[in-house]
Design an enzyme around this catalytic site. Structure first.
Site, PDB file in Angstrom:
ATOM      1  N   GLY A  74       0.798  -1.088   0.220  1.00 46.97           N
ATOM      2  CA  GLY A  74       0.139   0.086  -0.277  1.00 46.97           C
ATOM      3  C   GLY A  74       0.249   1.172   0.273  1.00 46.97           C
ATOM      4  O   GLY A  74       2.072   1.384  -0.419  1.00 46.97           O
ATOM      5  N   GLN A  76       1.687   3.563   1.913  1.00 46.67           N
ATOM      6  CA  GLN A  76       1.774   4.092   3.641  1.00 46.67           C
ATOM      7  C   GLN A  76       2.572   2.202   3.834  1.00 46.67           C
ATOM      8  O   GLN A  76       3.206   2.179   5.501  1.00 46.67           O
ATOM      9  CB  GLN A  76       1.142   3.969   4.285  1.00 46.67           C
ATOM     10  CG  GLN A  76       1.160   5.638   4.015  1.00 46.67           C
ATOM     11  CD  GLN A  76       2.178   6.865   4.474  1.00 46.67           C
ATOM     12  OE1 GLN A  76       3.671   6.642   4.775  1.00 46.67           O
ATOM     13  NE2 GLN A  76       2.237   7.129   3.405  1.00 46.67           N
ATOM     14  N   SER A  77       3.187   1.702   3.158  1.00 50.57           N
ATOM     15  CA  SER A  77       3.758   0.391   3.293  1.00 50.57           C
ATOM     16  C   SER A  77       4.651   0.183   4.283  1.00 50.57           C
ATOM     17  O   SER A  77       5.596   0.691   3.865  1.00 50.57           O
ATOM     18  CB  SER A  77       4.211  -0.605   2.167  1.00 50.57           C
ATOM     19  OG  SER A  77       4.269  -1.965   2.603  1.00 50.57           O
ATOM     20  N   ASN A  78       4.846  -0.033   5.290  1.00 50.84           N
ATOM     21  CA  ASN A  78       5.723  -0.525   6.409  1.00 50.84           C
ATOM     22  C   ASN A  78       7.376  -1.772   5.498  1.00 50.84           C
ATOM     23  O   ASN A  78       8.097  -1.225   5.541  1.00 50.84           O
ATOM     24  CB  ASN A  78       5.492  -1.296   7.719  1.00 50.84           C
ATOM     25  CG  ASN A  78       4.552   0.225   8.473  1.00 50.84           C
ATOM     26  OD1 ASN A  78       4.692   1.045   8.365  1.00 50.84           O
ATOM     27  ND2 ASN A  78       3.698  -0.853   9.104  1.00 50.84           N
ATOM     28  N   CYS A  80       7.417  -2.003   2.390  1.00 50.84           N
ATOM     29  CA  CYS A  80       8.575  -0.898   1.491  1.00 50.84           C
ATOM     30  C   CYS A  80       9.594   0.185   1.830  1.00 50.84           C
ATOM     31  O   CYS A  80      10.298  -0.570   0.934  1.00 50.84           O
ATOM     32  CB  CYS A  80       7.346  -0.816   0.051  1.00 50.84           C
ATOM     33  SG  CYS A  80       6.075  -1.382  -0.798  1.00 50.84           S
TER      34      CYS A  80
END
Length: 338
Positions: A74, A76-78, A80
């Site tokens: 997503g 705000q992917s942690n 990524c």
């Protein structure tokens, strides 16, 4: 302890072991012992649970001569964000496939997106509909990189694969050592609870619990989709794990539970009561959760305890998987709560 020679190659990225802390006031309020395994302490910019998985995944990428890692999540992917920063530490580039409603108008530079960009990641924005075909997008982007003479390495969503699961096989080994010290050598029955967002952490914890032989029940609280979705994913990871390393568990399939019903408005969408509970925990214990993963899992755990204080037994370990950077993009939603 799991013998070191069972583990695949790994690189050191996380600050481990992480603390196991008893939440004294929360325990008194709930009527059971509640500990937090502080995997938000695995680092600062490299904080959270994803780092444990990346120690194994990036070791594989380096062994295969990759120069660029590709992953997805997503906006705000942690995962990524962690991949982008860990890649820099390993001398690799990164390309992130991030989903947003309108790729022509991506979200502002805040939270994890800001950190992705500071790390120099190449971001490919896609719609949620396009994201469903992420395996095809992975291959398309990998081919583009190969045509430029680069060597890509694909990391699945959340780092959730059989290899990534080793991160939480190791994490459970560490937790069992914590509990062994706490219990003077004999681990008493314990329920370990974590957020389930892509399945890999729950799978690794369950595999590690089975391998340890300790009386530990593993419970995932899904933050998206439903129970059937996660059972299929976790079982698939466990089967792949056994196929790849058949001697480790001799084909054993671990037991685990998925507690459904707390997705609320949907993935990365919070209800006021969820945010209020995050605020209350900060004021009770000084511990900050995130709204996407740990917040929903904590809300689900607390709701279950309010119905039956013994639903998880006498002792709970809640795995704090980090993600606090996700608070900043939704700061306005706390305006009426603080």
């Amino acid at each position: 302890m799991i013998p070191a020679d069972l583990f695949p190659p790994r690189i050191q990225l996380a600050n481990t072991p992480t603390p196991l802390q008893k939440m004294e006031r929360l325990s008194r309020k709930a009527g059971v012992e509640i500990f937090f395994k502080r995997d938000d302490y695995t680092g600062s910019e490299l904080s959270g649970n994803k780092i444990r998985k990346l120690e194994f995944l990036l070791a594989d990428a380096l062994a295969k001569g990759a120069d660029t890692v590709i992953t997805c999540g997503g906006a705000q992917s942690n995962h990524c964000r962690a991949t982008a920063l860990a890649a820099v530490r390993c001398g690799l580039s990164s390309r992130l496939i991030l989903r947003t409603v309108d790729p022509a108008k991506p979200p502002p530079l805040s939270g994890n997106i800001l950190l992705d960009c500071l790390a120099g990641s190449e971001i490919v924005w896609v719609t949620p509909e396009q994201y469903r075909a992420r395996d095809e997008i992975f291959e398309r982007e990998a081919q583009r990189l190969r045509s430029q003479g680069r060597k890509p390495f694909i990391i699945p969503e959340g780092g959730s694969s059989a290899l990534g699961a080793w991160g939480y096989v190791a994490g459970m080994d560490e937790l069992v050592a914590d509990l062994t010290r706490l219990d003077d050598g004999q681990v008493k029955p314990t329920t370990v609870i974590c957020a389930a967002g892509s399945g890999g952490t729950t799978a690794g914890l369950a595999l590690g619990a089975l391998l340890s032989g300790a009386p530990i029940r593993v419970v995932g609280v899904n933050v998206c989709d439903d129970r059937d979705y996660f059972v299929a994913i976790i079982d698939s990871i466990c089967r792949q794990f056994n196929e790849t390393w058949p001697s480790v568990l001799a084909g054993g399939i671990p037991a685990y539970d998925i507690i459904d019903g707390y997705v609320g408005r949907g993935y990365a969408l919070s209800r006021p009561e969820e945010l209020a509970m995050l605020r209350d925990l900060v004021r009770l214990e000084g511990v900050v959760l995130d709204p996407v993963y740990t917040g929903k899992a904590y809300f689900g755990m607390t709701a279950e305890l309010s119905v039956n204080p013994q639903v998880f037994g006498e002792r709970i370990v809640f795995v704090h998987t980090g993600g606090q950077f996700g608070l900043f993009p939704v700061a306005d939603q706390f305006a009426m709560l603080v």
